[in-house]
Structure formats: C-alpha cells, structure tokens
Design a protein around this motif. Structure first.
Motif, PDB file in Angstrom:
ATOM      1  N   SER A  12      -0.779  -8.674  -8.030  1.00 12.18           N
ATOM      2  CA  SER A  12       0.263  -8.142  -7.159  1.00 12.18           C
ATOM      3  C   SER A  12       0.387  -9.030  -5.925  1.00 12.18           C
ATOM      4  O   SER A  12      -0.242 -10.093  -5.843  1.00 12.18           O
ATOM      5  CB  SER A  12      -0.056  -6.704  -6.751  1.00 12.18           C
ATOM      6  N   LEU A  13       1.194  -8.588  -4.985  1.00 10.45           N
ATOM      7  CA  LEU A  13       1.256  -9.254  -3.689  1.00 10.45           C
ATOM      8  C   LEU A  13       0.157  -8.713  -2.790  1.00 10.45           C
ATOM      9  O   LEU A  13      -0.108  -7.509  -2.785  1.00 10.45           O
ATOM     10  CB  LEU A  13       2.615  -9.011  -3.012  1.00 10.45           C
ATOM     11  N   GLN A  14      -0.473  -9.600  -2.032  1.00 11.87           N
ATOM     12  CA  GLN A  14      -1.444  -9.145  -1.040  1.00 11.87           C
ATOM     13  C   GLN A  14      -0.720  -8.293  -0.007  1.00 11.87           C
ATOM     14  O   GLN A  14       0.290  -8.707   0.564  1.00 11.87           O
ATOM     15  CB  GLN A  14      -2.109 -10.337  -0.366  1.00 11.87           C
ATOM     16  N   GLY A  15      -1.213  -7.083   0.216  1.00 11.70           N
ATOM     17  CA  GLY A  15      -0.527  -6.162   1.112  1.00 11.70           C
ATOM     18  C   GLY A  15      -1.035  -6.177   2.529  1.00 11.70           C
ATOM     19  O   GLY A  15      -0.390  -5.626   3.428  1.00 11.70           O
ATOM     20  N   GLU A  16      -2.208  -6.800   2.766  1.00  7.84           N
ATOM     21  CA  GLU A  16      -2.817  -6.794   4.093  1.00  7.84           C
ATOM     22  C   GLU A  16      -3.446  -8.158   4.371  1.00  7.84           C
ATOM     23  O   GLU A  16      -3.387  -9.055   3.540  1.00  7.84           O
ATOM     24  CB  GLU A  16      -3.881  -5.700   4.178  1.00  7.84           C
ATOM     25  N   SER A  17      -4.036  -8.305   5.535  1.00  9.59           N
ATOM     26  CA  SER A  17      -4.784  -9.490   5.949  1.00  9.59           C
ATOM     27  C   SER A  17      -3.834 -10.625   6.309  1.00  9.59           C
ATOM     28  O   SER A  17      -2.614 -10.466   6.311  1.00  9.59           O
ATOM     29  CB  SER A  17      -5.784  -9.926   4.869  1.00  9.59           C
ATOM     30  N   ARG A 197      -3.571  -9.029  15.484  1.00  6.86           N
ATOM     31  CA  ARG A 197      -2.425  -9.046  14.570  1.00  6.86           C
ATOM     32  C   ARG A 197      -2.109  -7.603  14.173  1.00  6.86           C
ATOM     33  O   ARG A 197      -2.965  -6.905  13.600  1.00  6.86           O
ATOM     34  CB  ARG A 197      -2.755  -9.871  13.324  1.00  6.86           C
ATOM     35  N   PHE A 198      -0.906  -7.135  14.479  1.00  5.74           N
ATOM     36  CA  PHE A 198      -0.456  -5.819  14.019  1.00  5.74           C
ATOM     37  C   PHE A 198      -0.079  -5.950  12.547  1.00  5.74           C
ATOM     38  O   PHE A 198       0.609  -6.895  12.155  1.00  5.74           O
ATOM     39  CB  PHE A 198       0.751  -5.364  14.840  1.00  5.74           C
ATOM     40  N   GLN A 199      -0.504  -5.000  11.735  1.00  4.04           N
ATOM     41  CA  GLN A 199      -0.144  -5.096  10.320  1.00  4.04           C
ATOM     42  C   GLN A 199       0.199  -3.736   9.728  1.00  4.04           C
ATOM     43  O   GLN A 199      -0.418  -2.718  10.060  1.00  4.04           O
ATOM     44  CB  GLN A 199      -1.260  -5.744   9.507  1.00  4.04           C
ATOM     45  N   LEU A 200       1.197  -3.747   8.889  1.00  2.00           N
ATOM     46  CA  LEU A 200       1.522  -2.627   8.034  1.00  2.00           C
ATOM     47  C   LEU A 200       1.087  -2.973   6.623  1.00  2.00           C
ATOM     48  O   LEU A 200       0.974  -4.155   6.268  1.00  2.00           O
ATOM     49  CB  LEU A 200       3.037  -2.340   8.058  1.00  2.00           C
ATOM     50  N   GLN A 201       0.846  -1.979   5.797  1.00  2.00           N
ATOM     51  CA  GLN A 201       0.433  -2.222   4.418  1.00  2.00           C
ATOM     52  C   GLN A 201       1.678  -2.482   3.571  1.00  2.00           C
ATOM     53  O   GLN A 201       2.395  -1.576   3.178  1.00  2.00           O
ATOM     54  CB  GLN A 201      -0.362  -1.028   3.895  1.00  2.00           C
ATOM     55  N   LEU A 202       1.910  -3.754   3.268  1.00  2.00           N
ATOM     56  CA  LEU A 202       3.123  -4.181   2.583  1.00  2.00           C
ATOM     57  C   LEU A 202       3.320  -3.473   1.253  1.00  2.00           C
ATOM     58  O   LEU A 202       4.440  -3.074   0.900  1.00  2.00           O
ATOM     59  CB  LEU A 202       3.073  -5.703   2.373  1.00  2.00           C
ATOM     60  N   HIS A 203       2.246  -3.290   0.511  1.00  2.00           N
ATOM     61  CA  HIS A 203       2.361  -2.687  -0.815  1.00  2.00           C
ATOM     62  C   HIS A 203       2.860  -1.251  -0.745  1.00  2.00           C
ATOM     63  O   HIS A 203       3.570  -0.786  -1.640  1.00  2.00           O
ATOM     64  CB  HIS A 203       1.019  -2.738  -1.556  1.00  2.00           C
ATOM     65  N   LYS A 204       2.520  -0.558   0.352  1.00  2.00           N
ATOM     66  CA  LYS A 204       2.996   0.825   0.480  1.00  2.00           C
ATOM     67  C   LYS A 204       4.474   0.871   0.869  1.00  2.00           C
ATOM     68  O   LYS A 204       5.182   1.821   0.539  1.00  2.00           O
ATOM     69  CB  LYS A 204       2.136   1.574   1.497  1.00  2.00           C
ATOM     70  N   ILE A 205       4.919  -0.147   1.574  1.00  2.00           N
ATOM     71  CA  ILE A 205       6.351  -0.229   1.924  1.00  2.00           C
ATOM     72  C   ILE A 205       7.172  -0.560   0.681  1.00  2.00           C
ATOM     73  O   ILE A 205       8.226   0.040   0.437  1.00  2.00           O
ATOM     74  CB  ILE A 205       6.560  -1.281   3.026  1.00  2.00           C
ATOM     75  N   LEU A 206       6.678  -1.499  -0.120  1.00  2.00           N
ATOM     76  CA  LEU A 206       7.429  -1.947  -1.297  1.00  2.00           C
ATOM     77  C   LEU A 206       7.386  -0.959  -2.447  1.00  2.00           C
ATOM     78  O   LEU A 206       8.399  -0.700  -3.096  1.00  2.00           O
ATOM     79  CB  LEU A 206       6.886  -3.303  -1.774  1.00  2.00           C
ATOM     80  N   TRP A 207       6.187  -0.418  -2.726  1.00  2.00           N
ATOM     81  CA  TRP A 207       6.009   0.406  -3.912  1.00  2.00           C
ATOM     82  C   TRP A 207       5.544   1.820  -3.609  1.00  2.00           C
ATOM     83  O   TRP A 207       5.360   2.609  -4.541  1.00  2.00           O
ATOM     84  CB  TRP A 207       5.008  -0.272  -4.853  1.00  2.00           C
TER      85      TRP A 207
END
Length: 213
Positions: A12-17, A197-207
C-alpha cells in the motif's frame, strides 16, 4: 529455521512518517504487550500464521518497491523480528520499524529507520515508555507523539524539550482520531513554533481504514 507469527503482509501507500505516500510493503507481526486506547490494529494482538523468514522474503520480493515497513502489534515482541530486518537490509531494501518504544531497541540493526512512539498520557500506557531508547536514536529515525487533548500536547512539548529530541531526529505530532481536532493541533504547533512535523494518517483519509489497503 526462524519462524515469525505474521498477521498479514500487504502492499500500500505509506500512511505516516517522513516517507508518507511512498508505495511500501507492510509486514505486520502478531502480538503486542500494550493496550493503547487509540490502537487501530487490535486484530493483530492474537492469531496470525507462523511463517519462516525465507517465505516472508519471497513474498516481499513480489512487489516492485524498495520500501518495507515492519509493524504490528509490537514487532520487537518477537525475537526473529531483528533477524528479518537485517536480512531485508542485506537485500537492499529500505526498512523502517514501527515500534511502541516500550521494548529495547538497542539490538536493532543501525541501518533500520526506527519510528518510535512515545506514549502520551491519554494513551493509557504512559508508564510503558522506555526513555533509554532515546539514546539509540539517530538523525534518520523518528519519534511520534499521538495527541489526544491539551494534556497530551503539553506533556509532549515537555518531553521534546527535556530530551532535546528535535536535535536528535525527526519529531511527528499526530492527532488522535475522534479526540483531537487536527486543525486545532496544527494551530498550536504554529503558535508555539515547535520543530515538529504535523501528520495525518493518509491511509485513513484515502480508504477510511487502519491499513491503507
């Protein structure tokens, strides 16, 4: 032959870091000694399938990416995790380890990118933080704080200063879903001029799920 109990291996796509968005193979090991209130992978606490390291390597090879993330659960709870990561590194992969920070990281191959959680007060596991691990972090590593409320934010700022963490490695501040408004956290970081670094969990936004499948 070293066996590991594996919950899943997926691409999958890396969602964090700091490699967010890069195509990555995730190796999720089964089991975790912690029970954080915000855990989104409780299904990995038990079960799984025992797989030899060579079989894991063969499955990873199917995917055309150099990025591998070893995660859990808490992957370091299995002794074979360190051997697996070293073998992946020897094959030329870029390997990151997602760890709770509750277990000793001193034996982890120095080539591994460690993404280490420091448990905030609202996680319910504050007492499990192993602060000795900080001494084993280098510039390529990352420390993540999951922020659920003002107390978590203030505590995280204090730890950031006490250990001069931003001088050692990258720092990630992530809002706890359903508890911390992301915009409010971003505004606090800007107001206080934190070197994080502020981060959102990309995988939760996408899927809208935990894994990013």
């Amino acid at each position: 032959m070293t066996l590991l109990r594996i919950t899943e291996i997926f691409y999958s796509l890396q969602g964090e870091s700091n490699t967010v968005g890069l195509p990555t193979v995730f190796i999720r090991l089964t089991g975790c000694p912690l029970r954080c209130v915000y855990c989104d992978t409780a299904y990995a606490f038990t079960g799984g399938k025992k797989i030899g390291i060579d079989a894991v390597m063969a499955e990873v090879k199917q995917y055309d990416t150099k990025y591998i993330t070893v995660t859990g659960g808490e992957p370091l709870a299995q002794q074979g995790c360190i051997e697996l990561m070293t073998k992946l590194l020897d094959k030329g992969y870029v390997v990151s380890l997602e760890t709770s920070g509750a277990l000793d990281v001193s034996e982890v191959d120095p080539r591994v990118v460690k993404v280490m959680d420091l448990k905030t007060p609202s996680s319910g596991e504050l007492s499990r933080n192993r602060y000795q691990n900080i001494e084993h972090l280098t510039a390529k590593d990352q420390v993540k704080f999951v922020i659920g409320n003002d107390k978590d934010y203030d505590w995280s700022k204090g730890i950031l200063a006490e250990y001069a963490l931003s001088d050692r490695c990258d720092i990630l501040f992530s809002p706890m879903m359903g508890r911390q408004n992301p915009t409010e956290l971003a505004e606090k970081i800007l107001k206080d001029r934190l070197p994080v670094r502020f981060q959102l969990q990309l995988h939760k936004i996408l899927w809208d799920d935990a894994q990013g499948k």
